[in-house]
Motif scaffolding. Sequence first.
Motif, PDB file in Angstrom:
ATOM      1  N   UNK A  30      13.305  48.071  49.571  1.00  0.00           N
ATOM      2  CA  UNK A  30      13.915  47.176  50.551  1.00  0.00           C
ATOM      3  C   UNK A  30      14.765  47.968  51.555  1.00  0.00           C
ATOM      4  N   UNK A  31      15.470  48.955  51.057  1.00  0.00           N
ATOM      5  CA  UNK A  31      16.310  49.769  51.941  1.00  0.00           C
ATOM      6  C   UNK A  31      15.474  50.563  52.944  1.00  0.00           C
ATOM      7  N   UNK A  32      14.323  51.087  52.516  1.00  0.00           N
ATOM      8  CA  UNK A  32      13.540  51.918  53.433  1.00  0.00           C
ATOM      9  C   UNK A  32      12.533  51.137  54.270  1.00  0.00           C
ATOM     10  N   UNK A  33      12.281  49.875  53.939  1.00  0.00           N
ATOM     11  CA  UNK A  33      11.259  49.127  54.673  1.00  0.00           C
ATOM     12  C   UNK A  33      11.812  48.037  55.583  1.00  0.00           C
ATOM     13  N   UNK A  34      13.119  47.797  55.570  1.00  0.00           N
ATOM     14  CA  UNK A  34      13.636  46.629  56.297  1.00  0.00           C
ATOM     15  C   UNK A  34      13.504  46.732  57.810  1.00  0.00           C
ATOM     16  N   UNK A  35      13.340  47.933  58.357  1.00  0.00           N
ATOM     17  CA  UNK A  35      13.137  48.054  59.805  1.00  0.00           C
ATOM     18  C   UNK A  35      11.686  47.778  60.207  1.00  0.00           C
ATOM     19  N   UNK A  43       8.781  48.769  61.180  1.00  0.00           N
ATOM     20  CA  UNK A  43       7.866  49.627  61.935  1.00  0.00           C
ATOM     21  C   UNK A  43       8.296  51.088  61.868  1.00  0.00           C
ATOM     22  N   UNK A  44       7.306  52.011  61.845  1.00  0.00           N
ATOM     23  CA  UNK A  44       7.640  53.436  61.819  1.00  0.00           C
ATOM     24  C   UNK A  44       8.535  53.862  62.985  1.00  0.00           C
ATOM     25  N   UNK A  45       8.288  53.296  64.174  1.00  0.00           N
ATOM     26  CA  UNK A  45       9.090  53.698  65.332  1.00  0.00           C
ATOM     27  C   UNK A  45      10.549  53.253  65.227  1.00  0.00           C
ATOM     28  N   UNK A  46      10.842  52.364  64.285  1.00  0.00           N
ATOM     29  CA  UNK A  46      12.218  51.938  64.040  1.00  0.00           C
ATOM     30  C   UNK A  46      12.783  52.569  62.775  1.00  0.00           C
ATOM     31  N   UNK A  47      12.049  53.488  62.170  1.00  0.00           N
ATOM     32  CA  UNK A  47      12.564  54.238  61.043  1.00  0.00           C
ATOM     33  C   UNK A  47      12.039  53.855  59.673  1.00  0.00           C
ATOM     34  N   UNK A  48      11.066  52.958  59.599  1.00  0.00           N
ATOM     35  CA  UNK A  48      10.536  52.560  58.294  1.00  0.00           C
ATOM     36  C   UNK A  48       9.276  53.344  57.952  1.00  0.00           C
ATOM     37  N   UNK A  49       9.297  54.059  56.836  1.00  0.00           N
ATOM     38  CA  UNK A  49       8.084  54.759  56.415  1.00  0.00           C
ATOM     39  C   UNK A  49       7.041  53.796  55.838  1.00  0.00           C
ATOM     40  N   UNK A 103       6.010  49.319  55.448  1.00  0.00           N
ATOM     41  CA  UNK A 103       6.322  47.923  55.709  1.00  0.00           C
ATOM     42  C   UNK A 103       6.623  47.260  54.365  1.00  0.00           C
ATOM     43  N   UNK A 104       7.358  46.146  54.377  1.00  0.00           N
ATOM     44  CA  UNK A 104       7.691  45.468  53.127  1.00  0.00           C
ATOM     45  C   UNK A 104       6.440  45.113  52.312  1.00  0.00           C
ATOM     46  N   UNK A 105       6.537  45.315  51.007  1.00  0.00           N
ATOM     47  CA  UNK A 105       5.404  45.097  50.109  1.00  0.00           C
ATOM     48  C   UNK A 105       5.588  43.944  49.135  1.00  0.00           C
ATOM     49  N   UNK A 106       6.695  43.214  49.245  1.00  0.00           N
ATOM     50  CA  UNK A 106       6.892  42.034  48.393  1.00  0.00           C
ATOM     51  C   UNK A 106       7.782  41.050  49.147  1.00  0.00           C
ATOM     52  N   UNK A 118      11.494  41.724  50.172  1.00  0.00           N
ATOM     53  CA  UNK A 118      11.621  42.783  51.174  1.00  0.00           C
ATOM     54  C   UNK A 118      11.267  42.253  52.559  1.00  0.00           C
ATOM     55  N   UNK A 119      10.250  41.427  52.641  1.00  0.00           N
ATOM     56  CA  UNK A 119       9.865  40.807  53.921  1.00  0.00           C
ATOM     57  C   UNK A 119      11.010  39.928  54.434  1.00  0.00           C
ATOM     58  N   UNK A 120      11.606  39.142  53.552  1.00  0.00           N
ATOM     59  CA  UNK A 120      12.704  38.271  53.952  1.00  0.00           C
ATOM     60  C   UNK A 120      13.895  39.084  54.438  1.00  0.00           C
TER      61      UNK A 120
END
Length: 92
Positions: A26-31, A33-39, A41-44, A47-49
């Motif tokens: 959740x910490x690494x996916x909340x942004x 898109x890669x261009x916003x710093x997320x390696x 996308x949310x997978x559950x 995390x999407x919320x």
Amino acid sequence: MGAASLGERCRELGIDEERTVMMQHMAISHHYEPEYGSPKKPLFPEAEMLHYLDMTDAKMFDMEDAIRNVEPGGFSDKVFTLDNRKIYRRTF
């Protein structure tokens, strides 16, 4: 570094591995898109919320900031982070 630090703290608190990995994700996916710093996308669902809550919070901050010095009934200047929209300040 933040995800690693979060993992260490979870282990100190005795949080199980699945929950720890989910919080790190959740910490690494909340942004989102890669261009916003997320390696990743949310997978559950949670995390999407979190992503949408973060986006909503940022947009509300930008809107409130844009109209802070606007007279009621007036519009702000264009706000780049809000797709160059002008924001209206209500009169009531």
